[in-house]
Design a protein around this motif. Sequence first.
Motif, mmCIF file in Angstrom:
data_model
loop_
_atom_site.group_PDB
_atom_site.id
_atom_site.type_symbol
_atom_site.label_atom_id
_atom_site.label_comp_id
_atom_site.label_asym_id
_atom_site.label_seq_id
_atom_site.Cartn_x
_atom_site.Cartn_y
_atom_site.Cartn_z
ATOM 1 N N GLN A 1 18.988 -63.978 -57.426
ATOM 2 C CA GLN A 1 19.738 -64.674 -56.567
ATOM 3 C C GLN A 1 18.776 -65.483 -55.608
ATOM 4 O O GLN A 1 19.170 -66.769 -55.528
ATOM 5 N N ASN A 2 17.504 -65.155 -55.487
ATOM 6 C CA ASN A 2 16.494 -65.870 -54.723
ATOM 7 C C ASN A 2 15.410 -65.163 -54.823
ATOM 8 O O ASN A 2 15.148 -64.268 -55.533
ATOM 9 N N ALA A 3 14.225 -66.269 -54.693
ATOM 10 C CA ALA A 3 12.882 -65.747 -54.863
ATOM 11 C C ALA A 3 11.812 -66.290 -53.876
ATOM 12 O O ALA A 3 12.003 -67.149 -53.346
ATOM 13 N N THR A 4 10.759 -65.580 -53.972
ATOM 14 C CA THR A 4 9.603 -65.849 -53.128
ATOM 15 C C THR A 4 8.456 -66.053 -54.172
ATOM 16 O O THR A 4 8.232 -65.526 -54.994
ATOM 17 N N ILE A 5 7.491 -67.034 -53.689
ATOM 18 C CA ILE A 5 6.246 -67.241 -54.467
ATOM 19 C C ILE A 5 5.200 -66.921 -53.792
ATOM 20 O O ILE A 5 5.168 -67.489 -52.649
ATOM 21 N N ASP B 1 11.783 -61.505 -56.429
ATOM 22 C CA ASP B 1 13.309 -61.341 -55.857
ATOM 23 C C ASP B 1 13.093 -61.028 -54.274
ATOM 24 O O ASP B 1 11.993 -60.535 -53.731
ATOM 25 N N LEU B 2 14.062 -61.355 -53.645
ATOM 26 C CA LEU B 2 13.937 -61.057 -52.084
ATOM 27 C C LEU B 2 13.763 -59.341 -51.874
ATOM 28 O O LEU B 2 12.990 -59.348 -50.748
ATOM 29 N N PRO B 3 14.205 -58.513 -52.650
ATOM 30 C CA PRO B 3 13.742 -57.092 -52.233
ATOM 31 C C PRO B 3 12.442 -56.883 -52.546
ATOM 32 O O PRO B 3 11.916 -55.783 -52.234
ATOM 33 N N GLY B 4 11.605 -57.850 -53.346
ATOM 34 C CA GLY B 4 10.215 -57.653 -53.461
ATOM 35 C C GLY B 4 9.943 -57.329 -54.828
ATOM 36 O O GLY B 4 8.879 -56.743 -55.128
ATOM 37 N N HIS B 5 10.715 -57.092 -55.830
ATOM 38 C CA HIS B 5 10.719 -56.763 -57.246
ATOM 39 C C HIS B 5 10.008 -58.063 -57.969
ATOM 40 O O HIS B 5 10.367 -59.077 -57.690
ATOM 41 N N ILE B 6 8.863 -57.870 -58.878
ATOM 42 C CA ILE B 6 8.101 -58.863 -59.288
ATOM 43 C C ILE B 6 8.995 -59.517 -60.717
ATOM 44 O O ILE B 6 9.714 -58.825 -61.233
ATOM 45 N N ILE B 7 9.209 -60.707 -60.607
ATOM 46 C CA ILE B 7 9.849 -61.402 -61.556
ATOM 47 C C ILE B 7 8.773 -61.761 -62.675
ATOM 48 O O ILE B 7 8.953 -61.361 -63.785
ATOM 49 N N PHE B 8 7.763 -62.530 -62.245
ATOM 50 C CA PHE B 8 6.627 -62.705 -63.029
ATOM 51 C C PHE B 8 5.253 -62.784 -62.141
ATOM 52 O O PHE B 8 5.163 -62.898 -61.092
ATOM 53 N N CYS B 9 4.139 -62.418 -62.900
ATOM 54 C CA CYS B 9 2.931 -62.370 -62.316
ATOM 55 C C CYS B 9 1.933 -62.949 -63.517
ATOM 56 O O CYS B 9 1.932 -62.493 -64.598
ATOM 57 N N ALA C 1 -3.764 -67.078 -50.792
ATOM 58 C CA ALA C 1 -3.949 -68.350 -50.632
ATOM 59 C C ALA C 1 -2.645 -69.183 -50.309
ATOM 60 O O ALA C 1 -1.688 -68.869 -50.762
ATOM 61 N N PRO C 2 -2.532 -69.845 -48.931
ATOM 62 C CA PRO C 2 -1.316 -70.329 -48.628
ATOM 63 C C PRO C 2 -0.579 -71.478 -49.346
ATOM 64 O O PRO C 2 -1.421 -72.409 -49.911
ATOM 65 N N LEU C 3 0.642 -71.397 -49.577
ATOM 66 C CA LEU C 3 1.311 -72.304 -50.006
ATOM 67 C C LEU C 3 2.213 -72.931 -49.094
ATOM 68 O O LEU C 3 2.763 -72.160 -47.965
ATOM 69 N N PRO C 4 2.856 -74.108 -49.187
ATOM 70 C CA PRO C 4 3.577 -74.551 -48.131
ATOM 71 C C PRO C 4 5.079 -74.104 -47.694
ATOM 72 O O PRO C 4 5.181 -73.723 -46.599
ATOM 73 N N TYR C 5 5.657 -73.464 -48.798
ATOM 74 C CA TYR C 5 6.822 -72.650 -48.788
ATOM 75 C C TYR C 5 6.655 -71.551 -49.630
ATOM 76 O O TYR C 5 6.305 -71.415 -50.690
ATOM 77 N N ILE C 6 7.230 -70.207 -49.023
ATOM 78 C CA ILE C 6 7.144 -68.970 -49.664
ATOM 79 C C ILE C 6 8.566 -68.919 -50.449
ATOM 80 O O ILE C 6 8.574 -68.309 -51.527
ATOM 81 N N TYR C 7 9.587 -69.449 -49.906
ATOM 82 C CA TYR C 7 10.981 -69.585 -50.772
ATOM 83 C C TYR C 7 10.867 -70.443 -51.850
ATOM 84 O O TYR C 7 10.955 -71.584 -51.751
ATOM 85 N N ALA C 8 10.756 -69.844 -53.161
ATOM 86 C CA ALA C 8 10.847 -70.730 -54.109
ATOM 87 C C ALA C 8 11.893 -71.713 -54.463
ATOM 88 O O ALA C 8 11.569 -72.637 -55.270
ATOM 89 N N CYS C 9 13.079 -71.277 -54.116
ATOM 90 C CA CYS C 9 14.341 -71.933 -54.656
ATOM 91 C C CYS C 9 14.810 -72.849 -53.335
ATOM 92 O O CYS C 9 15.532 -73.768 -53.688
ATOM 93 N N ASN C 10 14.425 -72.585 -52.059
ATOM 94 C CA ASN C 10 15.056 -73.458 -50.915
ATOM 95 C C ASN C 10 14.370 -74.859 -50.861
ATOM 96 O O ASN C 10 14.970 -75.686 -50.472
ATOM 97 N N GLN C 11 13.361 -75.155 -51.548
ATOM 98 C CA GLN C 11 12.785 -76.509 -51.587
ATOM 99 C C GLN C 11 12.473 -77.071 -52.910
ATOM 100 O O GLN C 11 11.489 -76.954 -53.534
ATOM 101 N N TYR C 12 13.815 -77.356 -53.441
ATOM 102 C CA TYR C 12 14.020 -77.845 -54.855
ATOM 103 C C TYR C 12 13.126 -79.163 -55.124
ATOM 104 O O TYR C 12 12.705 -79.118 -56.085
ATOM 105 N N ASP C 13 12.964 -79.865 -54.170
ATOM 106 C CA ASP C 13 12.150 -81.089 -54.285
ATOM 107 C C ASP C 13 10.535 -80.743 -54.386
ATOM 108 O O ASP C 13 9.914 -81.421 -54.923
ATOM 109 N N PHE C 14 10.371 -79.438 -53.903
ATOM 110 C CA PHE C 14 9.037 -79.036 -53.769
ATOM 111 C C PHE C 14 8.465 -78.237 -54.945
ATOM 112 O O PHE C 14 7.535 -78.732 -55.712
ATOM 113 N N TYR C 15 9.331 -77.275 -55.557
ATOM 114 C CA TYR C 15 9.010 -76.586 -56.422
ATOM 115 C C TYR C 15 9.721 -76.537 -57.821
ATOM 116 O O TYR C 15 9.303 -76.081 -58.897
ATOM 117 N N GLY C 16 10.856 -77.350 -57.615
ATOM 118 C CA GLY C 16 11.654 -77.640 -58.862
ATOM 119 C C GLY C 16 12.368 -76.509 -59.184
ATOM 120 O O GLY C 16 13.107 -76.450 -60.450
#
Length: 140
Positions: free
Chosen positions: A58-62, A124-132, A75-90
């Motif tokens: 449903q949602n993801a962090t990067i 994903d938000l519970p912390g399970h790895i989608i990809f690494c 290494a810091p990224l501007p946003y940790i939520y991968a899907c909330n910033q569509y214009d930023f991460y796509g």
Amino acid sequence: MSAVTCRSFLFLVVWLTGANSHLLEFEDCGSVKGRVIQVDFVPCGYLNIEFNMLETVQNATILMNQIVEGKPEPAPLPYIYACNQYDFYGLRCPLRTGGRYNFSLDLAQEEPEFHLKGRFTLKDLPGHIIFCSQFNFWFC
């Protein structure tokens, strides 16, 4: 702009971008709910990670780490939520089973060029790895 002119312009943009891009060799570092297909890199431009989903989330962090002397360091990224910033991460969530997605990151910086081994982890938000995925690239 006519349809022919528009198509010619788009072809030129895609061709010029592709001429400067590099497919990077990458290694999997624990993907579970998704698989990286390819990593495309344009020096002083962008990084694109194409992946497919094996399970719906449903949602993801990067997270990004740089590998220093074999150990990951944040290494810091501007946003940790991968899907909330569509214009930023796509990305738009939910990420569905069987879907192919592209995570994009603008790498243009005002700093001197430097090389690093990076690790990108999508969870994903519970912390399970989608990809690494780990690979060498450089900032400009």
